[in-house]
Motif scaffolding. Sequence first.
Motif, PDB file in Angstrom:
ATOM      1  N   LYS A   2       0.853  -1.179   0.000  1.00 20.55           N
ATOM      2  CA  LYS A   2       0.000   0.000   0.000  1.00 20.55           C
ATOM      3  C   LYS A   2       0.882   1.220   0.000  1.00 20.55           C
ATOM      4  O   LYS A   2       1.833   1.298   0.768  1.00 20.55           O
ATOM      5  CB  LYS A   2      -0.855  -0.028   1.277  1.00 20.55           C
ATOM      6  N   GLN A  35      -2.773   5.624  -0.222  1.00 22.23           N
ATOM      7  CA  GLN A  35      -3.572   4.477   0.225  1.00 22.23           C
ATOM      8  C   GLN A  35      -3.921   3.532  -0.932  1.00 22.23           C
ATOM      9  O   GLN A  35      -4.765   2.666  -0.780  1.00 22.23           O
ATOM     10  CB  GLN A  35      -4.881   4.916   0.926  1.00 22.23           C
ATOM     11  N   GLU A  47     -11.987  -2.535   0.750  1.00 20.85           N
ATOM     12  CA  GLU A  47     -10.573  -2.649   1.107  1.00 20.85           C
ATOM     13  C   GLU A  47     -10.279  -1.707   2.269  1.00 20.85           C
ATOM     14  O   GLU A  47     -10.509  -0.500   2.164  1.00 20.85           O
ATOM     15  CB  GLU A  47      -9.693  -2.287  -0.097  1.00 20.85           C
ATOM     16  N   THR A  85      -8.025   0.479   4.525  1.00 21.98           N
ATOM     17  CA  THR A  85      -6.752   1.142   4.255  1.00 21.98           C
ATOM     18  C   THR A  85      -6.041   1.592   5.524  1.00 21.98           C
ATOM     19  O   THR A  85      -4.828   1.761   5.512  1.00 21.98           O
ATOM     20  CB  THR A  85      -6.934   2.353   3.324  1.00 21.98           C
ATOM     21  N   SER A  86      -6.773   1.809   6.613  1.00 21.65           N
ATOM     22  CA  SER A  86      -6.081   2.198   7.845  1.00 21.65           C
ATOM     23  C   SER A  86      -6.924   1.863   9.066  1.00 21.65           C
ATOM     24  O   SER A  86      -8.156   1.859   9.000  1.00 21.65           O
ATOM     25  CB  SER A  86      -5.758   3.690   7.839  1.00 21.65           C
ATOM     26  N   ARG A 110     -12.129   1.840   1.410  1.00 14.21           N
ATOM     27  CA  ARG A 110     -12.784   2.197   0.154  1.00 14.21           C
ATOM     28  C   ARG A 110     -13.658   1.027  -0.239  1.00 14.21           C
ATOM     29  O   ARG A 110     -13.371  -0.122   0.123  1.00 14.21           O
ATOM     30  CB  ARG A 110     -11.747   2.506  -0.927  1.00 14.21           C
TER      31      ARG A 110
END
Lengths: 710, 211
Positions: free
Chosen positions: A585, A590, B175, B177-178, B199
């Motif tokens: 990533k 992102q 997905e 992402t953080s 997302r």
Amino acid sequence: MRHASFCFLLSLPAAALAQAPAAQPDTLRRQRLDEVVVTATRTERSLTEVPIPVTVVSQQQIQAMGALRLGDVLREQTGLTTVNDHGQGIQLQGLNPEYTLILVDGEPLIGRTAGTLELSRIAVGNIQRVEVVKGPASALWGSEALAGVVNIITQKPQPGVGGNLRLRYGSNRTADLGGTFSAKGEKLGLTAFVNRYSSAGYTLSGTPEASGPTVAPFVSYTAQSRLSYQLGERTCLSLSGRYLTEGQESNLAVAAETGGMALVNYQSRQQDYNLSPVLTHRFSDKLFGTARFYHSGYRTKEDYTYQATGQPYDQAYFHQYYTRPELQLDWQRRPGHVLTTGAGYILETVEATRYDARQRQRSGYLFGQYDWTPTPRLNVVLGARFDGHSQYQGQFSPKLSARYQLLPWLAVRGSAGRGYRAPDFRQLYLNFSNPVVGYSVFGTNQVRAKVAQLATQGQLAVDPGTGQPVVYEAVLGQAQGLTAESSRAYNLGLQIDPTPKLQLTVNGFRNDLQNLIETAAVALKKNGQSVYSYRNVTRAYTQGLEADARYQLLPGLTLSGGYQLLFAKDKAVVDRIAAGEVYRKDPQTQETQRVQPADYGGLYNRSRHSFNLKAFYENQPRGWSASVRGVYRGRYGFGDVNGNALLDADPEYVPGYWLVNLAAAKTFRRRLTLQAGVDNLLGYTNPQYISSLPGRLYYASLQVELGKLR
Amino acid sequence: MNHLFLRLALVLLTVAGLGLTSCNNDDDQQDDTVKPALETKTVADLAPQPGAPTSTGQPGQPRHYTFYSLTEGKEVPYTDSASTKWDVAFRRTNVLINGGTSGPGQGGAKVESGLFAELTTAPDTYAVDAASGLAIPAVTGSGWYNYNSTTHLITPIAGKVIFVRTATGKYAKLEITSYYQGSPASPTLATPSGYYSFRYVYQPDGSKNLK
């Protein structure tokens, strides 16, 4: 007197067989012929003629460096990198500290934390030389000697009565105070060494009050002694002992039960001792026998107490004991044929906070080595060792090495061998449940019983389909069959002496590792967390090239340089990347992208490039000596930042850095030596990733020789 | 060639539509349903429900899950947890779907490896939440995240795409992402955790096409 001398040589006796140096092809090498090593073959051999790569650091060099502890000595050597994981350890041929065996006078040091044997536990004030054997030496030394062996040879009694006193003081209130004593008569010899080493520690970022010091103040005491006695014309008895105790204290802030922060006082104490009687007997000019007994203990205790209330916050202890009798016979069948055989038995026990009960393991071993010199140009050494063990599969470790003197100034040497490392106590017996997160880790020895126990207690998750607890049987089976980690290793190199003043050595190495141990989930708990144990899975390799050059520029002035090129990769990761199954990533956008083979940087904590440049100057008549040493460690990976748990992007590297050390000394009337020096002259620090590097350090020392001068 | 022009026109239309929507109403992007180009939506810092810190000072267990509707593109109140109004729910490292033991809906999930953009068709079979484990495994290394036992940080595994069957039986891909507030490039132990950024693409027509 000729017989008396072998008493004081070593615990490794083959020199007493008076094996003439195997090959003396030219006079150029003679100046270094007196440099002997014992670790490569368990017999005394000339350094330049052993068929495997060995580095020797002499007492003279150690003193010129102003070194205090073993880590100071090792980190400046080509191909060795000090790394930090639960203490300072040594990385050799790109392998972690747990794969290097550390010996003192041929006897193993015990007491590793997460695989690392803390190098600062070993004082260097009484060291005659340090030998580093590179490449696996399990064929002689058994477990842990997978990457190589570091053998610390302490001083032997010298004729007459003598000794020295030494005082050194430097930055961070680091004080080192100690002395050595040596006496030798017709039959009796004695050496003694005492040392006190203390420091106020240091804090790299923040204040010690707020976040605790980076390194807390500590005091460490070492005492070591050896007594040798000539029992008869052919028999000698020696008794060696060593004791170390170290205490450390600091305050740290922890989160209190009320949610705020509370101050906790931390106190730790570790002790390390060993005792070793050795009996040697010369049956004839051709047969030499050695009986050794070795016992060692390592104990730590840690106490955490709330400062406000004096109530205990946490405490832990770890006790390990190692006992080993061993017999060795050296037989010189004919000149040029030396057979070394031996057998021994090891009993190890451990008791600790995180282990259920006192755990015990036993092993027995046999080894043999044939050292053959058919012509003055060729030397072949064939060795093998078998270790049978109570807890895991027996290990057979063969090794073949050879050296050929191609031209008077050129020799080729190569070796192939197997190395192994036994599963440690933690992997066999650990019993640990994390109270915060809720997972559990069990050693493979008891994981099945513990999983069954959790199942009866209803702590495991239940599969609604079958009504049975969720247990991964396949992994559990792998855990129960845990075996040693092993390697196949190859070394091939050249020794080049084009002129009497220049020496070059080059060595290429490859270690193919298999059955590396990793943690794996064996069952699922009701709380959603897993039960972990250990299994053999990972395959990896390390390979590279090492080169050393030494040039005598002027009488008394020697320049040297060393370089190591290193590649270390996980083979499974290489395969997965090649198949396009690894992603990363971008931390900024992102966005996820596929990792390309060229992106993979290999295993963490390995520098692709590392080198050193050194100048040593000595003017004995005038009593001056000085040294400048620069060591560069190239960039290396510290961890993952982009979500694939592997090294593949620039932000995952710690930048490379130089350490430059200076020292100068002047000796007055051969008895009084003043030394001053600066370590880390450039003042390089990296508080985030290198907590072991305290910045620029100044020191001065005073040494007085007493009694008979050497 | 005609097809190409048609697609180009559609793309332009979509872009124009997006632009208009965002001009008109910054908060609500849900009105844009121009077919067939599906929109990738991003959600930042979906916050946990604060709980008291534990005795050891670790962040406290959130009081309850944070519920989210992929269909509506918004957070759903806790009081609707027994309904089919939500599709996914988050609490610490657990991610639920509205099905099985977790909810009354038709929800399911399947975690696949690949690039979000490349995986364009929803799979046929889905796991549902059960006592033996969640459809999206909440176990380090085998679900959506890695736990680093040295740094104690949770990192979403790159290239893990979660296919979700929603409470009403539609399909989406997601997905994460953080896991940390503000999606910092290098979170630390002090960064507030349990803040999900992700997302997703939701297909409202019931098909498995997630292009």
